[in-house]
Scaffold this active site. Structure first.
Site, PDB file in Angstrom:
ATOM      1  N   PHE A  46       0.855  -1.184   0.000  1.00  8.26           N
ATOM      2  CA  PHE A  46       0.000   0.000   0.000  1.00  8.26           C
ATOM      3  C   PHE A  46       0.896   1.240   0.000  1.00  8.26           C
ATOM      4  O   PHE A  46       1.886   1.290   0.721  1.00  8.26           O
ATOM      5  CB  PHE A  46      -0.919  -0.021   1.228  1.00  8.26           C
ATOM      6  CG  PHE A  46      -2.161   0.781   1.052  1.00  8.26           C
ATOM      7  CD1 PHE A  46      -3.212   0.301   0.289  1.00  8.26           C
ATOM      8  CD2 PHE A  46      -2.277   2.023   1.635  1.00  8.26           C
ATOM      9  CE1 PHE A  46      -4.368   1.048   0.112  1.00  8.26           C
ATOM     10  CE2 PHE A  46      -3.423   2.783   1.472  1.00  8.26           C
ATOM     11  CZ  PHE A  46      -4.470   2.297   0.707  1.00  8.26           C
ATOM     12  N   PHE A  85      -0.805  -3.444   8.289  1.00  2.00           N
ATOM     13  CA  PHE A  85      -1.425  -4.321   9.281  1.00  2.00           C
ATOM     14  C   PHE A  85      -0.897  -5.753   9.178  1.00  2.00           C
ATOM     15  O   PHE A  85      -0.849  -6.479  10.177  1.00  2.00           O
ATOM     16  CB  PHE A  85      -2.953  -4.301   9.122  1.00  2.00           C
ATOM     17  CG  PHE A  85      -3.675  -4.853  10.312  1.00  2.00           C
ATOM     18  CD1 PHE A  85      -3.820  -4.092  11.466  1.00  2.00           C
ATOM     19  CD2 PHE A  85      -4.199  -6.134  10.287  1.00  2.00           C
ATOM     20  CE1 PHE A  85      -4.477  -4.603  12.577  1.00  2.00           C
ATOM     21  CE2 PHE A  85      -4.865  -6.651  11.389  1.00  2.00           C
ATOM     22  CZ  PHE A  85      -5.002  -5.886  12.538  1.00  2.00           C
ATOM     23  N   GLU A  86      -0.455  -6.158   7.996  1.00  2.71           N
ATOM     24  CA  GLU A  86       0.059  -7.514   7.786  1.00  2.71           C
ATOM     25  C   GLU A  86       1.542  -7.652   8.129  1.00  2.71           C
ATOM     26  O   GLU A  86       2.070  -8.763   8.185  1.00  2.71           O
ATOM     27  CB  GLU A  86      -0.183  -7.948   6.335  1.00  2.71           C
ATOM     28  CG  GLU A  86      -1.644  -8.112   5.967  1.00  2.71           C
ATOM     29  CD  GLU A  86      -2.394  -6.791   5.776  1.00  2.71           C
ATOM     30  OE1 GLU A  86      -3.605  -6.778   6.052  1.00  2.71           O
ATOM     31  OE2 GLU A  86      -1.772  -5.783   5.376  1.00  2.71           O
ATOM     32  N   ILE A 106      -0.919   6.813   5.446  1.00  2.00           N
ATOM     33  CA  ILE A 106      -1.241   8.235   5.338  1.00  2.00           C
ATOM     34  C   ILE A 106      -2.651   8.454   5.888  1.00  2.00           C
ATOM     35  O   ILE A 106      -3.590   7.752   5.518  1.00  2.00           O
ATOM     36  CB  ILE A 106      -1.112   8.715   3.881  1.00  2.00           C
ATOM     37  CG1 ILE A 106       0.347   8.491   3.433  1.00  2.00           C
ATOM     38  CG2 ILE A 106      -1.511  10.186   3.754  1.00  2.00           C
ATOM     39  CD1 ILE A 106       0.596   8.651   1.969  1.00  2.00           C
ATOM     40  N   HIS A 128      -9.208   4.789  11.148  1.00  2.00           N
ATOM     41  CA  HIS A 128      -8.497   3.607  10.651  1.00  2.00           C
ATOM     42  C   HIS A 128      -6.975   3.780  10.753  1.00  2.00           C
ATOM     43  O   HIS A 128      -6.255   2.857  11.132  1.00  2.00           O
ATOM     44  CB  HIS A 128      -8.921   3.346   9.200  1.00  2.00           C
ATOM     45  CG  HIS A 128      -8.263   2.179   8.560  1.00  2.00           C
ATOM     46  ND1 HIS A 128      -8.598   0.881   8.859  1.00  2.00           N
ATOM     47  CD2 HIS A 128      -7.288   2.102   7.629  1.00  2.00           C
ATOM     48  CE1 HIS A 128      -7.863   0.062   8.140  1.00  2.00           C
ATOM     49  NE2 HIS A 128      -7.056   0.782   7.388  1.00  2.00           N
TER      50      HIS A 128
END
Length: 156
Positions: A25, A60-61, A85, A91
């Site tokens: 990402f 998150f992974e 960002i 979140h």
């Protein structure tokens, strides 16, 4: 100055096996962090065949893959890299906090140095600045911190 034994890590990565865990990402930013970290370690003696890059979907992974790498016993150190960002929802806070806590726990549980290069920025411009622009390259800083910590721990 203090007249006591002092242990410091030398910035020599020759012979070390290093893994990088990078979120895809915001890959335009993350690729610059990875490039900086890889180049830094190569310039300090790490052979490219001793470096492994694992790409994961996002920040998150990162902790779970970092845990698997740490538990494998194959690596002297790990560098985690990503870019989160801030958006309009909370979140951002959850992802950043859980990634940081997870990576720190993996490091402590496995006595393994992990360089933390997760950018947590309010804007894309801030991320660009920290990925090799005005504010330097935080991937380089994460790799350097990991390397120095590996060498310190080897002396203790």
């Amino acid at each position: 100055m203090y007249h006591i034994k002092t242990i410091e890590g030398q910035l020599d990565s020759k012979g070390l096996k290093i893994a990088f865990v990078a979120g895809r990402f915001n890959d335009i930013i993350v690729d610059r962090l990875v490039g900086g970290a890889v180049d830094y370690l190569a310039r300090h003696g790490c052979e490219k065949e001793n470096m492994t890059l694992i790409k994961v979907p996002g920040a998150f992974e990162i902790p779970v893959v970092t845990k698997k790498l740490a538990e494998s016993g194959k690596y002297d150190g790990i560098v985690v890299l990503g870019a989160v960002i801030r958006g309009a929802t909370p979140h951002f806070d959850y992802v950043c906090n859980e990634c940081a806590k997870g990576v720190a726990q993996v490091s402590l549980d496995n006595d393994l140095p992990i360089g933390f290069g997760l950018l947590t920025c309010d804007t894309i411009d801030q991320a660009v600045e920290r990925a090799g622009s005005k504010a330097g390259n935080k991937g380089v800083e994460a790799a350097s911190a990991m390397l120095e910590t590996v060498r310190v721990m080897q002396q203790i």
